[in-house]
Design a protein around this motif. Structure first.
Motif, mmCIF file in Angstrom:
data_model
loop_
_atom_site.group_PDB
_atom_site.id
_atom_site.type_symbol
_atom_site.label_atom_id
_atom_site.label_comp_id
_atom_site.label_asym_id
_atom_site.label_seq_id
_atom_site.Cartn_x
_atom_site.Cartn_y
_atom_site.Cartn_z
ATOM 1 N N VAL A 154 11.102 -13.808 -4.110
ATOM 2 C CA VAL A 154 11.316 -13.591 -2.127
ATOM 3 C C VAL A 154 10.605 -12.611 -1.342
ATOM 4 N N GLY A 155 9.961 -11.692 -1.877
ATOM 5 C CA GLY A 155 9.541 -11.266 -1.034
ATOM 6 C C GLY A 155 8.343 -9.996 -1.248
ATOM 7 N N LEU A 156 8.147 -9.000 -0.166
ATOM 8 C CA LEU A 156 7.080 -8.668 -0.841
ATOM 9 C C LEU A 156 7.995 -6.728 -0.757
ATOM 10 N N THR A 157 7.054 -6.033 -1.443
ATOM 11 C CA THR A 157 7.200 -4.899 -1.345
ATOM 12 C C THR A 157 5.600 -3.813 -1.617
ATOM 13 N N PHE A 158 5.603 -2.636 -1.104
ATOM 14 C CA PHE A 158 4.299 -1.957 -0.930
ATOM 15 C C PHE A 158 4.776 -0.139 -0.760
ATOM 16 N N HIS A 159 3.819 0.311 -0.848
ATOM 17 C CA HIS A 159 3.936 1.869 -0.571
ATOM 18 C C HIS A 159 3.057 2.725 0.348
ATOM 19 N N VAL A 160 3.245 3.185 1.066
ATOM 20 C CA VAL A 160 1.852 3.520 1.804
ATOM 21 C C VAL A 160 1.583 4.703 1.322
ATOM 22 N N GLY A 161 2.006 5.584 -0.277
ATOM 23 C CA GLY A 161 1.456 6.505 -0.610
ATOM 24 C C GLY A 161 2.350 8.044 0.159
ATOM 25 N N SER A 162 2.740 8.475 -1.631
ATOM 26 C CA SER A 162 3.514 9.410 -0.745
ATOM 27 C C SER A 162 3.179 10.991 -0.012
ATOM 28 N N GLN A 163 3.762 11.745 0.529
ATOM 29 C CA GLN A 163 3.102 12.391 1.897
ATOM 30 C C GLN A 163 2.151 11.706 2.497
ATOM 31 N N VAL A 192 9.474 -1.938 2.672
ATOM 32 C CA VAL A 192 8.433 -1.236 2.896
ATOM 33 C C VAL A 192 8.212 0.040 2.087
ATOM 34 N N GLY A 193 9.087 0.211 1.008
ATOM 35 C CA GLY A 193 9.076 1.426 -0.429
ATOM 36 C C GLY A 193 9.390 3.129 0.804
ATOM 37 N N GLY A 194 8.823 3.793 -0.110
ATOM 38 C CA GLY A 194 8.657 5.192 0.625
ATOM 39 C C GLY A 194 7.189 5.997 0.973
ATOM 40 N N GLY A 195 7.316 7.235 0.960
ATOM 41 C CA GLY A 195 6.353 7.760 1.591
ATOM 42 C C GLY A 195 6.304 8.721 3.210
ATOM 43 N N PHE A 196 8.275 8.395 3.582
ATOM 44 C CA PHE A 196 8.163 9.259 4.914
ATOM 45 C C PHE A 196 8.048 10.906 3.896
ATOM 46 N N PRO A 197 6.982 11.905 5.044
ATOM 47 C CA PRO A 197 6.442 13.043 4.227
ATOM 48 C C PRO A 197 7.212 14.418 4.881
ATOM 49 N N ALA A 198 7.442 15.361 4.213
ATOM 50 C CA ALA A 198 8.321 16.683 3.821
ATOM 51 C C ALA A 198 7.304 17.349 5.161
ATOM 52 N N ALA A 199 8.039 18.818 5.085
ATOM 53 C CA ALA A 199 7.305 19.680 6.349
ATOM 54 C C ALA A 199 5.967 20.012 5.397
ATOM 55 N N HIS A 200 5.249 19.674 4.850
ATOM 56 C CA HIS A 200 4.294 20.582 3.796
ATOM 57 C C HIS A 200 3.201 20.175 4.788
ATOM 58 N N ASP A 201 2.063 21.830 5.172
ATOM 59 C CA ASP A 201 0.941 21.520 5.423
ATOM 60 C C ASP A 201 1.442 21.924 7.094
ATOM 61 N N ASP A 202 0.971 21.136 8.031
ATOM 62 C CA ASP A 202 1.029 21.207 8.997
ATOM 63 C C ASP A 202 1.619 20.523 10.010
#
Ligand SMILES: Cc1ncc(COP(=O)(O)O)c(C=O)c1O
Length: 371
Positions: free
Chosen positions: A175-184, A217-227
């Protein structure tokens, strides 16, 4: 090591609630605010929180109250949602490799859709849950993500088309597609780029008579790590713009984990020891790789803030309390001249900390306090 922004509110909470360490303090107001950002895209985008990031019952309850759905990867995650009274129709799973017992448990609550990225998984599903719906996990560019997920999972575009055809042969319903752009993921346009690749597959399967209707379209949304200064609105707006290329997509889903809970958490630890080894200052905390900071070994960087002492700073190598030499969490961290029992706040720590924690060496796992 970058010089990092420290969230004043989290530091205030860390000061106020850390008599006993280690403790992960979750700020409910921040959690609700971030949840509201994702929920403001409903119904165009349906949000399913990836429970693996932080499975604390109070966190789950808060997100449930905000109207969120949930993505689970195991039977235990599923059972904890059900025990909180979260309805089955708010639960999905996107784990590409599933234990048969978990497939049965999901079927048991009426979930009829699974993710696949291999022929073997299709055959397993055909045997366990004939006729179910499948989303195909497409490999996409993970450049710009601190925590890539593209080696262990996902199929190339050509393989994905073959999987769709095999699923039909096996009596399943792709029925469709999913992917993950990588975490953070630090590139807010990574989802848009991935959707361009997804479009080619979407159109190709149509030529074989397979009509997809779902994009996850998965996760991957970042948190405030690094800058990084997370801007989920920028990413979500670009997802909305990109899915306009899929007029027949009736369901668009996101599965944020880290980006939803990461910035709401601060881990408070205490200094348990110090050492000067050939001119390098070592600081040993009561949390380390094995009881909360596992992601430090994969390149996730935290902010370290001294709560009890100010003064001239110098560089420390920060390590955990265990007897294992792998238990080193950061180098060249600038902190004052701390003493044993001083507190150090570590942020953002709401995601992928306590869920990974073990009691290796008999060390305490951080308790979780939602305030
Ligand atoms: C299938 C799936 N969805 C969502 C997530 C959550 O990803 P993130 O924490 O990067 O948002 C993960 C993380 O591993 C995942 O495997």
């Amino acid at each position: 090591m970058t010089t990092l922004r420290v969230d004043d509110n989290l530091i205030k909470l860390a000061m106020a609630h850390s008599d006993d360490t280690p403790v992960l303090i979750m700020d409910t107001a921040t959690l609700k605010r971030t949840a509201a950002t994702f929920m403001s895209y409903a119904p165009a985008i349906a949000t399913y929180y990836a429970v693996k990031a932080n499975a604390d019952p109070q966190v789950l309850r808060t997100l449930a109250t905000e109207g969120m759905g949930f993505e689970v990867a195991s039977q235990a995650e599923l059972e904890s949602l059900l025990s909180l009274g979260i309805a089955a129709d708010r639960i999905i799973t996107s784990n590409p490799i599933k234990a048969p017992a978990f497939i049965d448990a999901m079927r048991g609550i009426g979930v009829d859709r699974f993710v696949v990225d291999s022929m073997d998984e299709i055959d397993k599903l055909a045997a366990h849950t004939p006729g179910c719906q499948v989303l195909l996990r497409l490999a996409v560019d993970n450049t710009g993500s601190t925590w890539p997920l593209d080696e262990k999972f996902a199929a190339t575009a050509i393989e994905t088309v073959e999987l769709a055809l095999h699923a039909v042969e096996a009596g399943l319903r792709p029925v469709g597609l999913t992917f993950h752009v990588g975490s953070q993921c630090t590139n807010p346009y990574a989802w848009a780029t991935a959707l361009r690749d997804a479009k080619a597959v979407w159109d190709e399967v149509k030529t074989h008579g397979i009509n997809f209707n779902t994009l996850n379209v998965g996760g991957g949304f970042p948190a405030a790590h690094d800058d990084v200064h997370p801007d989920h609105v920028q990413s979500l707006d670009s997802i909305i713009a990109s899915v306009a290329d899929f007029p027949d997509a009736t369901t668009i889903e996101v599965e944020p984990g880290r980006g939803l809970v990461g910035d709401a958490g601060v881990l408070v630890s205490r200094v348990v020891g110090k050492a000067n080894r050939s001119g390098t200052h070592w600081l040993y905390l009561d949390v380390g790789v094995f009881n909360g900071l596992m992601e430090a070994v994969g390149g996730i960087e935290y902010q370290y803030t001294s709560l009890d002492r100010k003064g001239p700073q110098h560089a420390w190598t920060v390590a955990g309390p265990s007897c294992d030499s792998m238990d080193i969490v950061a180098r060249a961290v600038r902190l004052p001249d701390l003493a044993v029992d001083d507190r150090v706040a570590i942020s953002p720590a709401g995601a992928y900390t306590t869920v990974y924690a073990s009691s290796f060496n008999g060390l305490a796992q951080p308790r979780i306090l939602c305030v």
